[in-house]
Design a protein around this motif. Structure first.
Motif, PDB file in Angstrom:
ATOM      1  N   HIS A 128       0.824  -1.209   0.000  1.00  0.00           N
ATOM      2  CA  HIS A 128       0.000   0.000   0.000  1.00  0.00           C
ATOM      3  C   HIS A 128       0.853   1.252   0.000  1.00  0.00           C
ATOM      4  N   GLU A 129       0.359   2.276  -0.702  1.00  0.00           N
ATOM      5  CA  GLU A 129       1.072   3.551  -0.755  1.00  0.00           C
ATOM      6  C   GLU A 129       0.815   4.395   0.483  1.00  0.00           C
ATOM      7  N   TYR A 130      -0.447   4.455   0.915  1.00  0.00           N
ATOM      8  CA  TYR A 130      -0.831   5.342   2.002  1.00  0.00           C
ATOM      9  C   TYR A 130      -0.791   4.600   3.337  1.00  0.00           C
ATOM     10  N   MET A 131      -0.281   5.291   4.351  1.00  0.00           N
ATOM     11  CA  MET A 131      -0.305   4.750   5.707  1.00  0.00           C
ATOM     12  C   MET A 131      -0.678   5.861   6.677  1.00  0.00           C
ATOM     13  N   TYR A 132      -1.282   5.464   7.782  1.00  0.00           N
ATOM     14  CA  TYR A 132      -1.866   6.439   8.719  1.00  0.00           C
ATOM     15  C   TYR A 132      -1.595   5.999  10.163  1.00  0.00           C
ATOM     16  N   TRP A 133      -1.503   6.976  11.035  1.00  0.00           N
ATOM     17  CA  TRP A 133      -1.520   6.713  12.476  1.00  0.00           C
ATOM     18  C   TRP A 133      -2.701   7.455  13.084  1.00  0.00           C
ATOM     19  N   TYR A 134      -3.535   6.694  13.809  1.00  0.00           N
ATOM     20  CA  TYR A 134      -4.668   7.255  14.530  1.00  0.00           C
ATOM     21  C   TYR A 134      -4.489   6.979  16.022  1.00  0.00           C
ATOM     22  N   ARG A 135      -5.112   7.797  16.834  1.00  0.00           N
ATOM     23  CA  ARG A 135      -5.273   7.474  18.240  1.00  0.00           C
ATOM     24  C   ARG A 135      -6.766   7.405  18.558  1.00  0.00           C
ATOM     25  N   ARG A 159      -8.787   9.660  15.866  1.00  0.00           N
ATOM     26  CA  ARG A 159      -8.286  10.955  15.392  1.00  0.00           C
ATOM     27  C   ARG A 159      -6.947  10.745  14.696  1.00  0.00           C
ATOM     28  N   LEU A 160      -6.808  11.361  13.533  1.00  0.00           N
ATOM     29  CA  LEU A 160      -5.627  11.187  12.708  1.00  0.00           C
ATOM     30  C   LEU A 160      -4.455  12.004  13.257  1.00  0.00           C
ATOM     31  N   ILE A 161      -3.323  11.317  13.469  1.00  0.00           N
ATOM     32  CA  ILE A 161      -2.134  11.984  14.006  1.00  0.00           C
ATOM     33  C   ILE A 161      -1.237  12.461  12.862  1.00  0.00           C
ATOM     34  N   HIS A 162      -0.748  11.516  12.077  1.00  0.00           N
ATOM     35  CA  HIS A 162       0.059  11.793  10.900  1.00  0.00           C
ATOM     36  C   HIS A 162      -0.283  10.762   9.839  1.00  0.00           C
ATOM     37  N   TYR A 163       0.066  11.075   8.605  1.00  0.00           N
ATOM     38  CA  TYR A 163      -0.129  10.103   7.551  1.00  0.00           C
ATOM     39  C   TYR A 163       0.982  10.240   6.519  1.00  0.00           C
ATOM     40  N   SER A 164       1.043   9.264   5.632  1.00  0.00           N
ATOM     41  CA  SER A 164       2.081   9.257   4.606  1.00  0.00           C
ATOM     42  C   SER A 164       1.459   8.825   3.285  1.00  0.00           C
ATOM     43  N   VAL A 165       1.775   9.564   2.233  1.00  0.00           N
ATOM     44  CA  VAL A 165       1.233   9.231   0.909  1.00  0.00           C
ATOM     45  C   VAL A 165       2.229   8.448   0.077  1.00  0.00           C
ATOM     46  N   GLY A 166       3.350   8.089   0.663  1.00  0.00           N
ATOM     47  CA  GLY A 166       4.329   7.282  -0.052  1.00  0.00           C
ATOM     48  C   GLY A 166       5.649   7.293   0.685  1.00  0.00           C
TER      49      GLY A 166
END
Lengths: 112, 114
Positions: free
Chosen positions: B29-36, B44-51
């Motif tokens: 997967h290209e996109y990754m996310y960190w939620y708390r 709630r979204l903390i940070h994310y990455s599009v690649g």
């Protein structure tokens, strides 16, 4: 400000009945809406996605409606079973960078 | 396929300590996310990455840093933990962020900061 509200109370229903969960939103114009299931101690699991131009979506015993005029989605589980007991989350695409914003969830308990 | 794997599953920190949470996905997967996730507040979204090599701030980024050196891994760091960071942390991924996509979540990390 943008806001997503789900049934604030836990929902208890009798086995075999239809469970209806509500997701209301304000100050959003989402292109689509998703529903997830979350069991205790586990991560959410995707159930259904509905687009803004779709009024209704079905998958087995699940049905989702999306009313962009009312700014509301309804999630139905027909012929509910105790195994359907879980927390159900709605999530809206917020229009930027494909980010999803989640509601706080509704805890459903199906009583045998 | 393991899907999305988070380590550790549980952690207790003292205020001021640092730690890194690791997320690994084997779905390319290209996109990754960190939620708390906190009681009554939802995810709630903390940070994310599009690649690989890219990161961006989400809704609640303060006190956290992230890195995506490899496509399959997304690290969440707490440099100086605070009790307000006591939460359950979930990592998620999605294929390429193009159009509506479902997220695939890990099983979470329960973090307590004393």
């Amino acid at each position: 400000s943008q806001k997503i509200e789900q049934n604030s109370e836990a929902l208890n229903i009798q086995e075999g009945k239809t469970a209806t969960l509500t997701c209301n939103y304000t100050n959003y114009s989402p292109a689509y809406l998703q529903w997830y299931r979350q069991d205790p101690g586990r991560g959410p699991v995707f159930l259904l996605l509905i687009r803004e131009n779709e009024k209704e979506k079905r998958k087995e015993r699940l049905k989702v409606t999306f009313d962009t005029t009312l700014k509301q989605s309804l999630f139905h589980i027909t012929a509910s079973q105790p195994a359907d007991s879980a927390t159900y989350l709605c999530a809206l695409e917020n229009g930027s960078a494909r980010q999803l914003t989640f509601g706080s969830g509704t805890q459903l308990t199906v009583l045998p | 396929n393991a899907g999305v794997t988070q380590t550790p599953k549980f952690r207790v920190l003292k205020t001021g300590q640092s730690m890194t949470l690791l997320c690994a996905q084997d779905m390319n997967h290209e996109y990754m996310y960190w939620y708390r996730q906190d009681p009554g507040m939802g995810l709630r979204l903390i940070h994310y990455s599009v690649g690989e090599g890219t990161t961006a701030k989400g809704e609640v980024p303060d006190g956290y840093n992230v890195s995506r050196l490899k496509k399959q891994n997304f690290l969440l760091g707490l440099e100086s933990a605070a009790p307000s960071q006591t939460s359950v942390y979930f990592c998620a991924s999605s294929p390429n962020g193009q159009g509506p996509e479902k997220l695939f979540f890990g099983s979470g990390t329960q973090l307590s900061v004393l």
